[in-house]
Design a protein around this motif. Sequence first.
Motif, PDB file in Angstrom:
ATOM      1  N   SER A 292      -3.804  -0.197  -2.870  1.00 48.40           N
ATOM      2  CA  SER A 292      -2.903  -0.521  -2.218  1.00 48.40           C
ATOM      3  C   SER A 292      -2.610  -1.570  -1.122  1.00 48.40           C
ATOM      4  CB  SER A 292      -2.489   1.000  -1.294  1.00 48.40           C
ATOM      5  OG  SER A 292      -3.815   1.175  -0.511  1.00 48.40           O
ATOM      6  N   ALA A 293      -3.788  -1.917  -0.823  1.00 43.88           N
ATOM      7  CA  ALA A 293      -3.745  -3.257   0.007  1.00 43.88           C
ATOM      8  C   ALA A 293      -3.385  -4.415  -0.750  1.00 43.88           C
ATOM      9  CB  ALA A 293      -5.374  -3.357   0.624  1.00 43.88           C
ATOM     10  N   PHE A 294      -3.796  -4.551  -2.063  1.00 40.79           N
ATOM     11  CA  PHE A 294      -3.672  -5.798  -2.708  1.00 40.79           C
ATOM     12  C   PHE A 294      -2.135  -5.746  -3.210  1.00 40.79           C
ATOM     13  CE2 PHE A 294      -8.531  -5.895  -3.558  1.00 40.79           C
ATOM     14  CZ  PHE A 294      -8.509  -6.374  -2.431  1.00 40.79           C
ATOM     15  N   GLN A 295      -1.329  -5.023  -3.036  1.00 40.86           N
ATOM     16  CA  GLN A 295      -0.007  -4.833  -3.691  1.00 40.86           C
ATOM     17  C   GLN A 295       0.747  -6.046  -3.209  1.00 40.86           C
ATOM     18  OE1 GLN A 295       1.152  -3.137  -6.310  1.00 40.86           O
ATOM     19  NE2 GLN A 295      -0.854  -2.324  -6.466  1.00 40.86           N
ATOM     20  N   GLY A 296       1.470  -6.730  -3.898  1.00 39.67           N
ATOM     21  CA  GLY A 296       2.558  -7.903  -3.524  1.00 39.67           C
ATOM     22  C   GLY A 296       1.526  -9.159  -3.140  1.00 39.67           C
ATOM     23  N   VAL A 297       0.319  -9.276  -3.393  1.00 38.49           N
ATOM     24  CA  VAL A 297      -0.590 -10.294  -2.936  1.00 38.49           C
ATOM     25  C   VAL A 297      -0.359 -11.536  -3.844  1.00 38.49           C
ATOM     26  CG1 VAL A 297      -3.057 -11.015  -2.264  1.00 38.49           C
ATOM     27  CG2 VAL A 297      -1.871  -9.166  -1.364  1.00 38.49           C
ATOM     28  N   ASP A 298      -0.342 -12.604  -3.459  1.00 40.53           N
ATOM     29  CA  ASP A 298      -0.499 -13.695  -4.601  1.00 40.53           C
ATOM     30  C   ASP A 298      -1.914 -14.292  -4.517  1.00 40.53           C
ATOM     31  OD1 ASP A 298       2.500 -14.151  -5.335  1.00 40.53           O
ATOM     32  OD2 ASP A 298       2.649 -14.307  -3.051  1.00 40.53           O
ATOM     33  N   ARG A 299      -2.376 -14.671  -3.368  1.00 39.52           N
ATOM     34  CA  ARG A 299      -3.754 -15.156  -3.435  1.00 39.52           C
ATOM     35  C   ARG A 299      -4.686 -14.302  -2.343  1.00 39.52           C
ATOM     36  NH1 ARG A 299      -2.643 -21.756  -3.561  1.00 39.52           N
ATOM     37  NH2 ARG A 299      -1.618 -21.899  -5.716  1.00 39.52           N
ATOM     38  N   LEU A 300      -6.020 -14.115  -3.032  1.00 38.92           N
ATOM     39  CA  LEU A 300      -7.027 -13.145  -2.235  1.00 38.92           C
ATOM     40  C   LEU A 300      -8.089 -14.028  -2.039  1.00 38.92           C
ATOM     41  CD1 LEU A 300      -7.195  -9.428  -3.038  1.00 38.92           C
ATOM     42  CD2 LEU A 300      -9.397 -11.317  -2.858  1.00 38.92           C
ATOM     43  N   LEU A 301      -8.409 -13.907  -0.713  1.00 40.32           N
ATOM     44  CA  LEU A 301      -9.936 -14.582  -0.511  1.00 40.32           C
ATOM     45  C   LEU A 301     -10.814 -13.257  -0.343  1.00 40.32           C
ATOM     46  CD1 LEU A 301     -11.924 -16.561   0.326  1.00 40.32           C
ATOM     47  CD2 LEU A 301     -11.073 -16.185   2.654  1.00 40.32           C
ATOM     48  N   LEU A 302     -11.900 -13.259  -1.340  1.00 42.39           N
ATOM     49  CA  LEU A 302     -12.787 -12.088  -1.215  1.00 42.39           C
ATOM     50  C   LEU A 302     -14.258 -12.846  -0.366  1.00 42.39           C
ATOM     51  CD1 LEU A 302     -14.342  -9.630  -1.793  1.00 42.39           C
ATOM     52  CD2 LEU A 302     -14.773 -10.449  -4.340  1.00 42.39           C
ATOM     53  N   ILE A 303     -14.342 -12.233   0.807  1.00 43.30           N
ATOM     54  CA  ILE A 303     -15.277 -12.668   1.576  1.00 43.30           C
ATOM     55  C   ILE A 303     -16.387 -11.666   1.266  1.00 43.30           C
ATOM     56  CG2 ILE A 303     -16.276 -12.686   3.983  1.00 43.30           C
ATOM     57  CD1 ILE A 303     -13.802 -13.915   4.911  1.00 43.30           C
ATOM     58  N   SER A 304     -17.587 -12.160   0.687  1.00 45.57           N
ATOM     59  CA  SER A 304     -18.637 -11.334   0.067  1.00 45.57           C
ATOM     60  C   SER A 304     -19.018 -10.419   1.313  1.00 45.57           C
ATOM     61  CB  SER A 304     -19.858 -12.250  -0.159  1.00 45.57           C
ATOM     62  OG  SER A 304     -20.516 -13.195   0.813  1.00 45.57           O
ATOM     63  N   SER A 305     -19.511  -9.213   0.806  1.00 46.90           N
ATOM     64  CA  SER A 305     -20.003  -7.977   1.406  1.00 46.90           C
ATOM     65  C   SER A 305     -21.354  -8.499   2.111  1.00 46.90           C
ATOM     66  CB  SER A 305     -20.072  -6.863   0.632  1.00 46.90           C
ATOM     67  OG  SER A 305     -20.809  -5.912   1.287  1.00 46.90           O
ATOM     68  N   ASN A 306     -21.608  -7.819   3.317  1.00 45.79           N
ATOM     69  CA  ASN A 306     -22.928  -8.051   3.929  1.00 45.79           C
ATOM     70  C   ASN A 306     -23.941  -6.861   3.584  1.00 45.79           C
ATOM     71  OD1 ASN A 306     -22.134  -6.021   5.336  1.00 45.79           O
ATOM     72  ND2 ASN A 306     -22.184  -7.157   7.472  1.00 45.79           N
ATOM     73  N   ALA A 307     -23.154  -6.080   2.641  1.00 46.74           N
ATOM     74  CA  ALA A 307     -24.591  -4.797   2.324  1.00 46.74           C
ATOM     75  C   ALA A 307     -25.379  -5.479   1.110  1.00 46.74           C
ATOM     76  CB  ALA A 307     -23.616  -3.658   1.717  1.00 46.74           C
ATOM     77  N   ILE A 308     -26.335  -6.223   1.377  1.00 46.02           N
ATOM     78  CA  ILE A 308     -27.281  -6.525   0.622  1.00 46.02           C
ATOM     79  C   ILE A 308     -27.790  -5.365  -0.468  1.00 46.02           C
ATOM     80  CG2 ILE A 308     -29.537  -7.794   0.123  1.00 46.02           C
ATOM     81  CD1 ILE A 308     -27.219  -9.498   1.609  1.00 46.02           C
ATOM     82  N   GLY A 309     -27.822  -5.734  -1.654  1.00 52.15           N
ATOM     83  CA  GLY A 309     -28.270  -4.581  -2.653  1.00 52.15           C
ATOM     84  C   GLY A 309     -26.895  -3.759  -3.298  1.00 52.15           C
ATOM     85  N   GLN A 310     -25.827  -3.793  -2.575  1.00 51.43           N
ATOM     86  CA  GLN A 310     -24.779  -3.134  -2.751  1.00 51.43           C
ATOM     87  C   GLN A 310     -23.623  -3.800  -3.283  1.00 51.43           C
ATOM     88  OE1 GLN A 310     -24.251   0.223  -0.128  1.00 51.43           O
ATOM     89  NE2 GLN A 310     -26.017  -0.360   0.943  1.00 51.43           N
ATOM     90  N   ARG A 311     -23.746  -5.196  -2.991  1.00 51.83           N
ATOM     91  CA  ARG A 311     -22.546  -6.302  -2.981  1.00 51.83           C
ATOM     92  C   ARG A 311     -21.952  -6.200  -4.509  1.00 51.83           C
ATOM     93  NH1 ARG A 311     -23.995 -11.377   0.394  1.00 51.83           N
ATOM     94  NH2 ARG A 311     -25.684 -11.654  -1.001  1.00 51.83           N
ATOM     95  N   THR A 312     -22.613  -6.233  -5.577  1.00 53.12           N
ATOM     96  CA  THR A 312     -22.180  -6.369  -6.908  1.00 53.12           C
ATOM     97  C   THR A 312     -21.121  -5.159  -7.176  1.00 53.12           C
ATOM     98  OG1 THR A 312     -24.075  -7.734  -7.668  1.00 53.12           O
ATOM     99  CG2 THR A 312     -22.633  -6.777  -9.276  1.00 53.12           C
ATOM    100  N   ALA A 313     -21.437  -3.995  -6.827  1.00 47.98           N
ATOM    101  CA  ALA A 313     -20.741  -2.828  -6.949  1.00 47.98           C
ATOM    102  C   ALA A 313     -19.489  -2.863  -5.972  1.00 47.98           C
ATOM    103  CB  ALA A 313     -21.419  -1.499  -6.810  1.00 47.98           C
ATOM    104  N   GLN A 314     -19.532  -3.550  -5.174  1.00 48.99           N
ATOM    105  CA  GLN A 314     -18.420  -3.542  -4.081  1.00 48.99           C
ATOM    106  C   GLN A 314     -17.654  -4.419  -4.478  1.00 48.99           C
ATOM    107  OE1 GLN A 314     -19.916  -3.817   0.055  1.00 48.99           O
ATOM    108  NE2 GLN A 314     -20.864  -1.847   0.047  1.00 48.99           N
TER     109      GLN A 314
END
Length: 287
Positions: free
Chosen positions: A65-87
């Motif tokens: 729902s958050a990404f609806q209507g978004v043209d460009r998105l910056l994914l700032i990497s998660s700080n949950a080391i070991g869980q980041r790939t899934a997130q």
Amino acid sequence: MSPQTLLVTGASGQLGRLVLEALLERHPAERLVAAVRHPAAVADLAARGVQVREADYTRPETLRSAFQGVDRLLLISSNAIGQRTAQHRAVVEAARAAGVGLLAYTSVLRADTSPLGLAREHVETEALVRASGLPWVFLRNGWYTENHTASLPAILAHGAVLGAAGEGRFATAARADYAAAAAQVLLADHPEGQTLELAGDTAYTLADLAGEIARQTGKPIVYRDLPQAEFAGALTAAGLPGAFADLLADSDAGAKQGGLDDAGGQLSRLIGRPTTPLAETVRRALA
């Protein structure tokens, strides 16, 4: 043509807030989206006209729902080391489903050849983004100078910078420099398909860092180089969680192998000015 809608994840974090501040100088607030787990944390941005949307990396329904209507998105990497790939996979899948036109991702310097253990999840995320079919940009950020100045209270208390980097050099830049780069990419014409290796203009050793702190404070500050395991133990004894202490010690060991040094100058070219010198970031931290 109306301005594009730009979304920043992790917008309540230190980097995310700086990216949004940089965007607000050049882009209409109503076309900016602050995506956060807790919307109340960015009430000040909402008051300035920025759209605030709930987006939790561990709850994919919020991402869709958050990404609806978004043209460009910056994914700032998660700080949950070991869980980041899934997130990060959840973010990439939601961005693809929402038809986002560009995904920019904050990776790590020379991720594919880096000796740093933390590079693994960045490499995995880059592969997910490439496979998604989304247009992309990888912002391979080097070390933030603030990673070092955050330890100033302990450094001043003990008269020493502790580390395991030997003579390894850190080409750091201020967090605001990397934020300016991310904003520039989101605003640029046709930025897709770039892998940007971003680092500070001037590299230094931890002994140089100790010398700069000593110069500015007038106190005797030395660099104490420790074996990796001993440095991790010292960080744990100081109260850091074991996994985080191990990551920092591993990163120092990677810096010893050249993993955080860079002389390409790509960051300063991208932002159109020199990166913030070490002395300036130390001065601000001491103030």
